[in-house]
Every structure is written in structure tokens, then in C-alpha cells.
Design an enzyme around this catalytic site. Sequence first.
Site, PDB file in Angstrom:
ATOM      1  N   GLY A 226       0.701  -1.209   0.097  1.00 36.68           N
ATOM      2  CA  GLY A 226       0.076  -0.022   0.112  1.00 36.68           C
ATOM      3  C   GLY A 226       1.018   1.156  -0.029  1.00 36.68           C
ATOM      4  O   GLY A 226       1.891   1.304  -0.556  1.00 36.68           O
ATOM      5  N   CYS A 227       0.292   2.129   0.724  1.00 35.51           N
ATOM      6  CA  CYS A 227       1.293   3.511   0.797  1.00 35.51           C
ATOM      7  C   CYS A 227       2.507   3.447   1.260  1.00 35.51           C
ATOM      8  O   CYS A 227       2.627   2.710   2.466  1.00 35.51           O
ATOM      9  CB  CYS A 227       0.249   4.590   1.651  1.00 35.51           C
ATOM     10  SG  CYS A 227       1.171   5.934   2.192  1.00 35.51           S
TER      11      CYS A 227
END
Length: 176
Positions: free
Chosen positions: A9-10
Site C-alpha cells: 500500500g502507501c
Amino acid sequence: MEQAIVAGGCFWCTEAVFRDVIGVSRVESGYIGGTVPNPSYKQVCSGATGHAEAIRVTFDPQVLSYAQLLDVFMGTHDPTQLNRQGGDVGTQYRSAIFPLDDAQRAEAEAAIARANADKGGKVVTTIEGPAEWYPAEDYHQEYWEGEGQRNPYCLATIPPKLMKLRKSFQDKVKSA
């Protein structure tokens, strides 16, 4: 020292988690797994380059094994969400491991199997590469330690991940 590359993810979130893990000396945010050379953040965010937001972790295998690092990785993001983590949606936010050699590839397969046993066989984490690593722009490095403390997205997303790290992997957290 050894290196590991993971995408969960981020990269601001995964970087913040791994900065608190014992045996880790460096965490660099970057891009991997795409088709455009030297992509920018804007290009990667568009989803058109095929890159994942990822981190490259430098660690001491005498303190933290690669298998342990992968277990922390699998346990501090949701490896059952395909091409997303929470509100971040797109292939750039996929869950992936980018092994740097055959031994890491075998460990990645074992880590996914362990996570699948815990998650009812629903893990979607991929094993990718080899692929070219591109460091993210300077303002993304150590983001949580600076700008991230004022970013509402980070304030909502990173503290729960850090709490999960401290709760689930107490023996792997650096002391304050």
C-alpha cells in the site's frame, strides 16, 4: 547487511512501520515493478506505469531474519485486499514481495503460505521481479517523521499500523 523490497500500500505507511523494527538500519521509499523508467510520483499515482509504491529495507539478518521481516510485513498490512489498502485503490497499492535472489523467493513463498494459514487462504500478495528499483523523490523519504505528522491521511492510517506492530510483534520493536 541485507536488503528486502516489499509493497504493502502507501509507502509512507510501510516506511513508518519498518523504521520501528529492530535490525533495520535504513528504509527507502520508492517504485518498482512497472514499465516506465524513472517514474515520478504523479505518474505512479495515475496507475498507468505499473509500478507499486514500495520500500527497500536494509537490515541486519543476525538481528532480524528475512522470514521474520516478511512476517512483520504480512502482519502490518492487509494482504487479502487486491490492489488496495484501505482507501488507497489501484495496482500501485498492491501487496507484493520483490525477492532479490532465489533464497528470498523461497522465503517469500513460505511467508505467503504462513499468512494464508492465518487468513483462511485469502492472501493476494504476489511475488514479483526481478525488477528495477527507483527511489521516490526526496520529500517522500522519512515522510512520517516530518510532513506526515500534519497529514490527516497519515494521522488516520499510520498510528493504527504502529499499534498493530507493537501489539503483534513486541519482540521486534525498537525501544524508544
